[in-house]
Design a protein around this motif. Structure first.
Motif, PDB file in Angstrom:
ATOM      1  N   LEU A  78      -6.328  24.985  -9.333  1.00 31.27           N
ATOM      2  CA  LEU A  78      -7.441  25.021 -10.074  1.00 31.27           C
ATOM      3  C   LEU A  78      -7.391  24.156 -11.092  1.00 31.27           C
ATOM      4  O   LEU A  78      -7.245  24.630 -12.537  1.00 31.27           O
ATOM      5  N   LYS A  79      -8.548  22.787 -11.340  1.00 29.34           N
ATOM      6  CA  LYS A  79      -8.107  21.632 -12.367  1.00 29.34           C
ATOM      7  C   LYS A  79      -9.852  21.513 -12.307  1.00 29.34           C
ATOM      8  O   LYS A  79     -10.701  20.948 -11.886  1.00 29.34           O
ATOM      9  N   LEU A  80     -10.270  22.131 -13.779  1.00 28.98           N
ATOM     10  CA  LEU A  80     -11.492  21.655 -14.256  1.00 28.98           C
ATOM     11  C   LEU A  80     -11.585  20.648 -14.657  1.00 28.98           C
ATOM     12  O   LEU A  80     -10.184  20.518 -15.962  1.00 28.98           O
ATOM     13  N   HIS A  81     -12.363  19.188 -14.846  1.00 26.92           N
ATOM     14  CA  HIS A  81     -13.196  18.384 -15.512  1.00 26.92           C
ATOM     15  C   HIS A  81     -13.926  18.920 -16.585  1.00 26.92           C
ATOM     16  O   HIS A  81     -15.220  19.146 -16.827  1.00 26.92           O
ATOM     17  N   ALA A  82     -13.859  18.229 -17.333  1.00 20.04           N
ATOM     18  CA  ALA A  82     -15.358  17.767 -18.530  1.00 20.04           C
ATOM     19  C   ALA A  82     -15.991  16.140 -18.412  1.00 20.04           C
ATOM     20  O   ALA A  82     -17.090  16.880 -19.108  1.00 20.04           O
ATOM     21  N   ASP A  83     -15.749  15.798 -18.058  1.00 23.67           N
ATOM     22  CA  ASP A  83     -16.295  14.020 -18.190  1.00 23.67           C
ATOM     23  C   ASP A  83     -15.912  14.412 -16.237  1.00 23.67           C
ATOM     24  O   ASP A  83     -15.046  13.817 -15.063  1.00 23.67           O
ATOM     25  N   PRO A  84     -17.427  13.580 -15.862  1.00 20.11           N
ATOM     26  CA  PRO A  84     -18.151  13.581 -14.249  1.00 20.11           C
ATOM     27  C   PRO A  84     -17.329  12.478 -13.768  1.00 20.11           C
ATOM     28  O   PRO A  84     -17.048  12.891 -12.573  1.00 20.11           O
ATOM     29  N   ALA A  85     -17.158  11.460 -14.880  1.00 17.44           N
ATOM     30  CA  ALA A  85     -16.058   9.798 -14.112  1.00 17.44           C
ATOM     31  C   ALA A  85     -15.407  10.368 -13.357  1.00 17.44           C
ATOM     32  O   ALA A  85     -14.289   9.795 -13.393  1.00 17.44           O
ATOM     33  N   ALA A  86     -14.242  11.090 -14.757  1.00 16.96           N
ATOM     34  CA  ALA A  86     -12.902  11.750 -14.573  1.00 16.96           C
ATOM     35  C   ALA A  86     -12.750  12.454 -12.730  1.00 16.96           C
ATOM     36  O   ALA A  86     -11.530  11.881 -12.384  1.00 16.96           O
ATOM     37  N   LEU A  97      -5.642   9.313  -0.430  1.00 16.06           N
ATOM     38  CA  LEU A  97      -3.811   9.753  -0.697  1.00 16.06           C
ATOM     39  C   LEU A  97      -3.561  11.045   0.617  1.00 16.06           C
ATOM     40  O   LEU A  97      -2.226  10.892   0.725  1.00 16.06           O
ATOM     41  N   SER A  98      -4.984  11.581   0.349  1.00 12.70           N
ATOM     42  CA  SER A  98      -4.137  12.550   1.628  1.00 12.70           C
ATOM     43  C   SER A  98      -2.855  12.081   2.460  1.00 12.70           C
ATOM     44  O   SER A  98      -2.276  13.039   3.096  1.00 12.70           O
ATOM     45  N   ASP A  99      -3.213  11.513   2.904  1.00 13.60           N
ATOM     46  CA  ASP A  99      -2.522  10.815   4.181  1.00 13.60           C
ATOM     47  C   ASP A  99      -1.556   9.928   4.375  1.00 13.60           C
ATOM     48  O   ASP A  99      -1.070   8.761   5.116  1.00 13.60           O
ATOM     49  N   ALA A 100      -1.965   9.183   3.174  1.00  9.90           N
ATOM     50  CA  ALA A 100      -0.987   7.680   2.579  1.00  9.90           C
ATOM     51  C   ALA A 100      -0.213   8.300   1.830  1.00  9.90           C
ATOM     52  O   ALA A 100       0.894   6.366   1.281  1.00  9.90           O
ATOM     53  N   ALA A 101      -0.058   8.876   0.566  1.00 11.73           N
ATOM     54  CA  ALA A 101       1.276   8.393  -0.136  1.00 11.73           C
ATOM     55  C   ALA A 101       1.218  10.536  -0.498  1.00 11.73           C
ATOM     56  O   ALA A 101       1.120  11.188   0.038  1.00 11.73           O
ATOM     57  N   PRO A 102       2.317  10.553  -1.282  1.00 13.06           N
ATOM     58  CA  PRO A 102       3.338  11.818  -0.895  1.00 13.06           C
ATOM     59  C   PRO A 102       2.778  12.485  -2.579  1.00 13.06           C
ATOM     60  O   PRO A 102       3.558  12.516  -3.874  1.00 13.06           O
ATOM     61  N   VAL A 103       1.213  12.796  -2.665  1.00 15.99           N
ATOM     62  CA  VAL A 103       0.989  13.182  -3.822  1.00 15.99           C
ATOM     63  C   VAL A 103       0.475  15.747  -3.093  1.00 15.99           C
ATOM     64  O   VAL A 103       0.180  15.847  -1.342  1.00 15.99           O
ATOM     65  N   ALA A 104      -0.084  16.140  -4.214  1.00 14.75           N
ATOM     66  CA  ALA A 104      -0.176  17.613  -3.454  1.00 14.75           C
ATOM     67  C   ALA A 104      -1.799  17.126  -2.514  1.00 14.75           C
ATOM     68  O   ALA A 104      -2.559  16.935  -3.435  1.00 14.75           O
ATOM     69  N   ARG A 105      -1.741  17.974  -1.452  1.00 16.03           N
ATOM     70  CA  ARG A 105      -2.927  17.861  -0.910  1.00 16.03           C
ATOM     71  C   ARG A 105      -3.448  18.682  -1.682  1.00 16.03           C
ATOM     72  O   ARG A 105      -4.117  20.040  -2.994  1.00 16.03           O
ATOM     73  N   LEU A 106      -5.696  18.406  -1.489  1.00 21.46           N
ATOM     74  CA  LEU A 106      -6.622  18.884  -1.619  1.00 21.46           C
ATOM     75  C   LEU A 106      -7.220  19.689  -1.347  1.00 21.46           C
ATOM     76  O   LEU A 106      -7.492  19.355   0.403  1.00 21.46           O
ATOM     77  N   TYR A 107      -7.139  20.796  -1.519  1.00 13.36           N
ATOM     78  CA  TYR A 107      -8.475  21.621  -0.578  1.00 13.36           C
ATOM     79  C   TYR A 107      -9.764  21.733  -0.313  1.00 13.36           C
ATOM     80  O   TYR A 107      -9.987  22.114   0.730  1.00 13.36           O
ATOM     81  N   ALA A 108     -10.120  21.795  -1.348  1.00 11.45           N
ATOM     82  CA  ALA A 108     -11.345  21.654  -2.152  1.00 11.45           C
ATOM     83  C   ALA A 108     -12.067  20.848  -3.178  1.00 11.45           C
ATOM     84  O   ALA A 108     -10.863  20.621  -4.504  1.00 11.45           O
ATOM     85  N   GLU A 109     -13.286  20.468  -3.268  1.00 11.97           N
ATOM     86  CA  GLU A 109     -14.467  20.199  -4.582  1.00 11.97           C
ATOM     87  C   GLU A 109     -14.933  20.997  -5.196  1.00 11.97           C
ATOM     88  O   GLU A 109     -15.766  21.019  -4.186  1.00 11.97           O
ATOM     89  N   GLY A 110     -15.182  20.786  -6.620  1.00 12.28           N
ATOM     90  CA  GLY A 110     -16.679  21.490  -6.478  1.00 12.28           C
ATOM     91  C   GLY A 110     -17.530  20.941  -7.886  1.00 12.28           C
ATOM     92  O   GLY A 110     -17.213  20.878  -8.868  1.00 12.28           O
ATOM     93  N   GLU A 111     -19.116  20.524  -7.083  1.00 14.10           N
ATOM     94  CA  GLU A 111     -19.122  19.328  -7.375  1.00 14.10           C
ATOM     95  C   GLU A 111     -19.856  20.048  -9.001  1.00 14.10           C
ATOM     96  O   GLU A 111     -20.560  19.422  -9.786  1.00 14.10           O
ATOM     97  N   SER A 112     -20.390  20.755  -8.397  1.00 15.80           N
ATOM     98  CA  SER A 112     -21.244  21.445  -9.843  1.00 15.80           C
ATOM     99  C   SER A 112     -20.281  22.076 -11.463  1.00 15.80           C
ATOM    100  O   SER A 112     -20.851  21.890 -12.072  1.00 15.80           O
ATOM    101  N   SER A 113     -18.985  22.395 -10.869  1.00 13.61           N
ATOM    102  CA  SER A 113     -17.962  22.890 -11.566  1.00 13.61           C
ATOM    103  C   SER A 113     -16.862  21.905 -11.833  1.00 13.61           C
ATOM    104  O   SER A 113     -16.525  21.662 -12.394  1.00 13.61           O
ATOM    105  N   LEU A 114     -16.958  21.081 -11.737  1.00 11.11           N
ATOM    106  CA  LEU A 114     -16.310  19.955 -11.542  1.00 11.11           C
ATOM    107  C   LEU A 114     -15.177  20.105 -11.590  1.00 11.11           C
ATOM    108  O   LEU A 114     -13.836  19.750 -12.370  1.00 11.11           O
ATOM    109  N   SER A 115     -14.427  20.864 -10.036  1.00 10.57           N
ATOM    110  CA  SER A 115     -13.260  21.538  -9.865  1.00 10.57           C
ATOM    111  C   SER A 115     -12.651  20.718  -9.322  1.00 10.57           C
ATOM    112  O   SER A 115     -13.438  20.711  -7.945  1.00 10.57           O
TER     113      SER A 115
END
Length: 293
Positions: A78-86, A97-115
């Motif tokens: 779980l990663k939380l941001h304090a900066d909406p732009a970041a 990048l999910s299908d184009a580069a070797p990075v960790a998969r993103l499963y879900a995002e939460g706009e309310s909590s910037l998570s």
């Protein structure tokens, strides 16, 4: 630069000055406050995710946790941001990048909590093999060139983020003519459809291994052209030295040129060195650590 220097130290002089109080709601500074914020994020934006939360790292702008779910479920990050732009930049980067580069998969995002809920990759990469400098250069190049491999509809949707839409040099750039030279070099190397990706926060612990053996990168965001992926190239020698690989800057540059060329970029040894010099001039970076020598 000595072998003990870190990737962050490799970027001495590269600094964007932010005014005091630029971030309205920074991350809490105490562990209890951070854990509370993590629990609130799960409750608000990810209510089906239950498990023990452990704080991994925290900064003024962001915090990272692991969520250890009961078996048979895997743990999540779980990663939380304090900066909406970041938050917006990192969300866009993982989507690209999910299908184009070797990075960790993103499963879900939460706009309310910037998570963000991300794949948990607890196993570190084994840096002892002689092939690791090539592997790291390949992984970095895959991120930098990912937007060259997007389907047509994605390219259209991301038109506003393309290199061709670059704005005038921001106030923190110290030399606008050098900044224009950096953009021109990128246009020649990638073409106008490039969506700048990178800023990988490179360090040995951010290269991880999946159970199938695939080596993956952690921490990525989309960038404006005033930063560009050159920031990762400048840190590559320091990261490799931290991991025990004594490798010349010329060899690092060659590995990066080979990797980006194989993925569609049109850098040459001369054009990349020219771009690096202009980048240092434009941003105030104190040293290129032999990369442009």
């Amino acid at each position: 630069m000595t072998g003990a220097a870190t990737a962050a130290e490799a970027l001495t002089g590269l600094a964007r000055i932010r005014p005091p109080g630029w971030l309205a709601t920074p991350m809490p500074s105490d562990p209890a406050g951070l854990l509370l914020r993590a629990r609130q994020a799960l409750a608000v934006d990810h209510p089906v995710v239950k498990g023990r939360i452990r704080l991994v790292s925290a900064r003024y702008t962001a915090a990272v946790f692991t969520v250890h779910r009961p078996p048979p479920h895997d743990a999540l990050v779980l990663k939380l941001h304090a900066d909406p732009a970041a938050y917006a930049g990192e969300t866009l980067a993982y989507a690209l990048l999910s299908d184009a580069a070797p990075v960790a998969r993103l499963y879900a995002e939460g706009e309310s909590s910037l998570s963000l809920l991300l794949e948990h990759l607890p196993e570190p990469a084994d840096w002892t093999g002689p092939q690791m400098p090539t592997v790291l250069a390949d992984r970095v190049a895959a991120v930098h060139t990912a937007s060259l491999r997007l389907p047509g509809e994605a390219t259209t949707a991301l038109a506003g983020f393309r290199l061709a839409g670059a704005v005038p040099a921001p106030a923190w750039i110290t030399d606008s003519a050098a900044y224009d030279e950096v953009l021109s070099a990128h246009l020649d190397a990638y073409g106008p459809d490039l969506v700048p990706l990178g800023h990988l926060d490179l360090k040995p612990e951010h290269l991880r291994r999946r159970p199938d053996g695939q080596v993956m990168l952690l921490d990525v965001e989309s960038l404006r052209p005033d930063v560009t992926g050159l920031i990762d190239l400048v840190t590559l020698p320091a990261v490799l030295r931290q991991a025990g690989h004594e490798i010349s800057p010329a060899r690092v540059l060659g590995l990066y040129l080979d990797a980006t060329s194989a993925l569609g970029a049109r850098w040459t040894n001369l054009s990349l060195k020219t771009a690096l010099r202009a980048y240092a001039t434009a941003t105030g970076l104190e040293s290129l650590h032999g990369l442009a020598g």
